[in-house]
Design a protein around this motif. Structure first.
Motif, PDB file in Angstrom:
ATOM      1  N   PHE A   2     -11.297   4.954  -8.697  1.00 40.04           N
ATOM      2  CA  PHE A   2     -12.051   4.299  -7.629  1.00 40.04           C
ATOM      3  C   PHE A   2     -12.198   5.219  -6.427  1.00 40.04           C
ATOM      4  O   PHE A   2     -13.305   5.401  -5.901  1.00 40.04           O
ATOM      5  CB  PHE A   2     -11.349   3.001  -7.223  1.00 40.04           C
ATOM      6  N   TRP A   3     -11.080   5.814  -5.983  1.00 39.45           N
ATOM      7  CA  TRP A   3     -11.123   6.671  -4.805  1.00 39.45           C
ATOM      8  C   TRP A   3     -11.903   7.955  -5.070  1.00 39.45           C
ATOM      9  O   TRP A   3     -12.613   8.451  -4.192  1.00 39.45           O
ATOM     10  CB  TRP A   3      -9.713   6.989  -4.325  1.00 39.45           C
ATOM     11  N   GLU A  55      -7.063   3.558 -12.646  1.00 41.50           N
ATOM     12  CA  GLU A  55      -8.229   2.898 -12.048  1.00 41.50           C
ATOM     13  C   GLU A  55      -8.241   3.067 -10.529  1.00 41.50           C
ATOM     14  O   GLU A  55      -9.308   3.227  -9.927  1.00 41.50           O
ATOM     15  CB  GLU A  55      -8.217   1.415 -12.417  1.00 41.50           C
ATOM     16  N   ASN A  56      -7.065   3.012  -9.910  1.00 39.21           N
ATOM     17  CA  ASN A  56      -6.984   3.232  -8.473  1.00 39.21           C
ATOM     18  C   ASN A  56      -7.520   4.617  -8.108  1.00 39.21           C
ATOM     19  O   ASN A  56      -8.344   4.756  -7.202  1.00 39.21           O
ATOM     20  CB  ASN A  56      -5.532   3.097  -7.992  1.00 39.21           C
TER      21      ASN A  56
END
Length: 205
Positions: A87-88, A83-84
């Protein structure tokens, strides 16, 4: 995309720390910044990234062509590794995170919350963000902190792939990563101290 830095001057805390910095970095090349602690490596990188204005000089292209990895990993503790990175990636108009997971050995950690990672794993995740930005110029500030020998090798390999694809990098590090490029010693660009006490005091007003 070639990077041109011309007569750049940088300030920290209102005081000029570097001046007259000039260099070029061509596609496929890396530039390693060297110098003692406090010389201004972080300040220079932040100026190149557009996070603070230059005191003089120019940087071409602008920050829209660059991705910056600072001392902070920039990971969200409540989001998983996947997810990190997603997101980016979406923040930069990208979608594929597979290569970043692979290049930084994060595939087995994709469902792990960012807050539960070890220091080295967090660092790898922070560095992997660069690979999902789509930016041609990567800027790194001491990227190998918290990395073991194997992870340093992963990082160097990822940088090499970026360079081979026509990207470039500017890296502040004391470690020899075996990259094609040059070393820029920042000592000769250290700005002179203020001549008068009033100059020093005014910098903090």
């Amino acid at each position: 995309m070639e990077m041109h830095v011309t007569n750049l001057a940088c300030t920290r805390g209102g005081l000029r720390v570097l001046e007259g910095v000039s260099f070029r970095v061509s596609p496929g090349q890396a530039l390693v910044l060297r110098g003692p602690n406090g010389i201004g490596k972080t300040t220079l990188l932040r100026t190149l990234a557009g996070l603070q204005p230059a005191d003089a000089g120019s940087v071409d292209p602008g920050p829209e062509a660059m991705a910056y990895a600072s001392h902070a990993d920039g990971n969200k503790a409540t989001l998983t590794v996947g997810e990190n990175l997603t997101f980016w990636a979406r923040l930069h108009g990208m979608t594929d995170i597979g290569a970043a997971l692979r290049d930084f050995n994060l595939e087995t950690l994709v469902e792990r919350p960012g807050g539960s990672l070890s220091a080295g794993q967090k660092r790898r995740l922070g560095l992997a963000r660069m690979a999902v930005t789509g930016r041609p110029i990567w800027l790194f500030d001491e990227p190998t902190v918290s990395l073991d020998t194997d992870s340093v090798a992963l990082f160097a390999a990822a940088i090499t792939r970026h360079l081979d694809a026509g990207g470039s990098a500017v890296i502040a590090t004391h470690i020899d990563l075996g990259l094609q490029g040059e070393v820029l010693q920042l000592g000769p660009f250290k700005a002179e101290a203020p001549q008068h006490a009033d100059d020093f005091h005014e910098a903090f007003l």
